[in-house]
Write an enzyme that holds these catalytic residues in place. Structure first.
Site, short mmCIF file in Angstrom:
data_model
loop_
_atom_site.label_atom_id
_atom_site.label_comp_id
_atom_site.label_asym_id
_atom_site.label_seq_id
_atom_site.Cartn_x
_atom_site.Cartn_y
_atom_site.Cartn_z
N GLU A 108 0.82 -1.22 0.00
CA GLU A 108 0.00 0.00 0.00
C GLU A 108 0.85 1.27 0.00
OE1 GLU A 108 -3.30 0.26 -0.26
OE2 GLU A 108 -3.60 -1.92 -0.29
N GLU A 115 -2.32 8.76 -0.62
CA GLU A 115 -2.66 8.24 -1.93
C GLU A 115 -2.23 9.22 -3.02
OE1 GLU A 115 -6.81 7.13 -4.28
OE2 GLU A 115 -6.76 7.14 -2.09
#
Length: 232
Positions: free
Chosen positions: A98, A107
């Site tokens: 991730e 992100e």
């Protein structure tokens, strides 16, 4: 007062010992301190893969992780040392995937991720609930619930997850214990479904393979087998 005969004393002691033995549980779990499993060497082997310009390389520290883990004392403690190691390997496999080996704190594509139907956790004006932290916490309802559980305002201040390393690790551990821990014993593949089920069943074979590769590597570093059902 009359004297108690020795045979009677021996009989009483035998009964007491029998009672004690009977009450001992069949499985005795010896908890290994988390810091003895997530060693500096283990942690740094992950972090050192990140480039020097990666924000996360200096943000995600082992010290912050261990401090956050104190709020989740059941993490990394299952029925055996081997199972405990598998859980830790699985957690860090997903974290590595991730975050790009602890490189990213946020992100790349920063959408709003506001679910207006989650009325219990209404979105704050101007705030975005895109992925942040080691497991990339996403959506307003997760920020709201996680913040409530960890004493921070995830709705009004979601950015704190990318600014406070201890809180960042807590979000990952919160999500793990809430959503992933219940399926850990089913195999690593089941954890992929909980973290990002869209990758399974042909959704993204490359992503699944990358997660499995991390998991296998961390199991090897712990000196254990990965167990069954490692893919999805």
């Amino acid at each position: 007062m009359g004297k108690i005969q020795l045979p009677a004393i021996i009989h009483v002691v035998a009964v007491l010992v029998s009672a004690i033995v009977i009450t001992i549980p069949a499985t005795v779990v010896v908890a290994v301190p988390l810091g003895r499993l997530v060693t500096p060497e283990f942690f740094n082997n992950i972090r050192n893969k990140a480039g020097s310009n990666c924000k996360g390389k200096h943000f995600y520290t082992r010290r912050a992780f261990l401090k956050a883990a104190k709020s989740y004392p059941r993490f990394g403690h299952l029925d055996s040392v081997e199972e405990s190691k598998r859980e830790i390997a699985a957690f860090f496999a997903h974290v590595s995937h991730e975050t790009g080996d602890l490189c990213y704190t946020e992100e790349i594509e920063r959408g709003t991720y506001c679910d207006s139907s989650a009325s219990q956790y209404p979105c704050a004006p101007g705030k975005k609930y895109y992925g942040r932290g080691p497991i990339q916490l996403t959506w307003n309802y997760n920020y709201g619930a996680c913040g409530k559980a960890n004493n921070f305002d995830g709705l009004k201040n979601p950015d704190i997850v990318a600014k406070n390393a201890v809180i960042a690790w807590k979000t990952g551990l919160w999500f793990w214990m809430k959503s992933v821990r219940p399926v850990v014993k089913q195999g690593f593949g089941a954890t992929i479904r909980r973290v990002n089920g869209g990758e399974c069943n042909g959704g993204s074979p490359a992503a699944v393979a990358a997660r499995v590769k991390y998991y296998r590597a961390y199991c090897r570093s712990f000196g254990i087998t990965p167990g069954p059902n490692i893919s999805c």
